[in-house]
Motif scaffolding. Sequence first.
Motif, PDB file in Angstrom:
ATOM      1  N   UNK A   1      -1.740  -1.437  72.758  1.00 57.06           N
ATOM      2  CA  UNK A   1      -2.197  -2.265  71.649  1.00 57.06           C
ATOM      3  C   UNK A   1      -1.960  -1.562  70.310  1.00 57.06           C
ATOM      4  N   UNK A   2      -2.174  -0.254  70.285  1.00 55.78           N
ATOM      5  CA  UNK A   2      -2.052   0.502  69.038  1.00 55.78           C
ATOM      6  C   UNK A   2      -1.408   1.862  69.301  1.00 55.78           C
ATOM      7  N   UNK A   3      -0.930   2.472  68.236  1.00 56.77           N
ATOM      8  CA  UNK A   3      -0.277   3.774  68.337  1.00 56.77           C
ATOM      9  C   UNK A   3      -1.215   4.831  68.914  1.00 56.77           C
ATOM     10  N   UNK A   4      -2.501   4.745  68.600  1.00 61.04           N
ATOM     11  CA  UNK A   4      -3.457   5.746  69.093  1.00 61.04           C
ATOM     12  C   UNK A   4      -3.534   5.746  70.623  1.00 61.04           C
ATOM     13  N   UNK A   5      -3.434   4.589  71.242  1.00 55.55           N
ATOM     14  CA  UNK A   5      -3.447   4.514  72.702  1.00 55.55           C
ATOM     15  C   UNK A   5      -2.211   5.157  73.299  1.00 55.55           C
ATOM     16  N   UNK A   6      -1.077   4.881  72.698  1.00 52.74           N
ATOM     17  CA  UNK A   6       0.172   5.511  73.150  1.00 52.74           C
ATOM     18  C   UNK A   6       0.087   7.025  73.010  1.00 52.74           C
ATOM     19  N   UNK A   7      -0.414   7.482  71.878  1.00 54.34           N
ATOM     20  CA  UNK A   7      -0.540   8.925  71.645  1.00 54.34           C
ATOM     21  C   UNK A   7      -1.485   9.565  72.656  1.00 54.34           C
ATOM     22  N   UNK A   8      -2.555   8.881  72.994  1.00 50.62           N
ATOM     23  CA  UNK A   8      -3.479   9.411  74.000  1.00 50.62           C
ATOM     24  C   UNK A   8      -2.736   9.657  75.306  1.00 50.62           C
ATOM     25  N   UNK A   9      -1.885   8.711  75.697  1.00 41.50           N
ATOM     26  CA  UNK A   9      -1.143   8.854  76.948  1.00 41.50           C
ATOM     27  C   UNK A   9      -0.058   9.920  76.851  1.00 41.50           C
ATOM     28  N   UNK A  10       0.652   9.997  75.726  1.00 37.93           N
ATOM     29  CA  UNK A  10       1.734  10.989  75.616  1.00 37.93           C
ATOM     30  C   UNK A  10       1.201  12.400  75.407  1.00 37.93           C
ATOM     31  N   UNK A  11       0.032  12.534  74.768  1.00 39.45           N
ATOM     32  CA  UNK A  11      -0.553  13.855  74.513  1.00 39.45           C
ATOM     33  C   UNK A  11      -1.445  14.325  75.646  1.00 39.45           C
ATOM     34  N   UNK A  12      -1.893  13.423  76.504  1.00 41.27           N
ATOM     35  CA  UNK A  12      -2.827  13.768  77.578  1.00 41.27           C
ATOM     36  C   UNK A  12      -2.161  13.705  78.935  1.00 41.27           C
ATOM     37  N   UNK A  13      -2.968  13.563  79.952  1.00 38.35           N
ATOM     38  CA  UNK A  13      -2.470  13.485  81.315  1.00 38.35           C
ATOM     39  C   UNK A  13      -2.260  12.024  81.687  1.00 38.35           C
ATOM     40  N   UNK A  14      -1.088  11.501  81.367  1.00 35.50           N
ATOM     41  CA  UNK A  14      -0.816  10.092  81.568  1.00 35.50           C
ATOM     42  C   UNK A  14      -0.982   9.670  83.027  1.00 35.50           C
TER      43      UNK A  14
END
Length: 163
Positions: free
Chosen positions: A133-146
């Motif tokens: 939905x938003x860039x922050x969600x994508x960043x959470x997945x790319x920066x964390x343990x997707x």
Amino acid sequence: MVLTGVLGRQLATLATVMVLLLVSSAAQAAEPVSKSRLGGVAIGGHDAVGYHELQRTPQAPAVEGRKRYTVEYKGAKWHFASAESSERFRADPERFTPAYNGFCANALSLGEGLVRTNGTHWEIFDDNLYLFYAAAGRERWTDGNWKTFKEAADDAWGVLSTK
């Protein structure tokens, strides 16, 4: 024996109603797709095949599809940038359909339900397209343990996609 008159018309009406109810039930049982309320266009009209050919770092913008190249799949209209792209999708839609039919992967992983996306925020993990939905969600997945986030999203999708 042919039924005529009032009884025949009543039976014909009853049969028609039953068929419509069955069709309606089957449509409701289909997996939901992230699509526009007006027009039923999936993932904001972006080309689902095109994501797999885009530069990922830095991330290129999603490719807009055209109405001219539309494929109907899972009760939605999927737009593509070219005839070739639409044919690739038509030949193997499961390969190119985004995870969770385009609903926000991050929202699912957080237990927030089915949140529509417009196809703008995306990422490819293990050759599968995920939308956010938003860039922050994508960043959470790319920066964390997707992979951990995906497990939670898969569990939520298993429940919500069958309602």
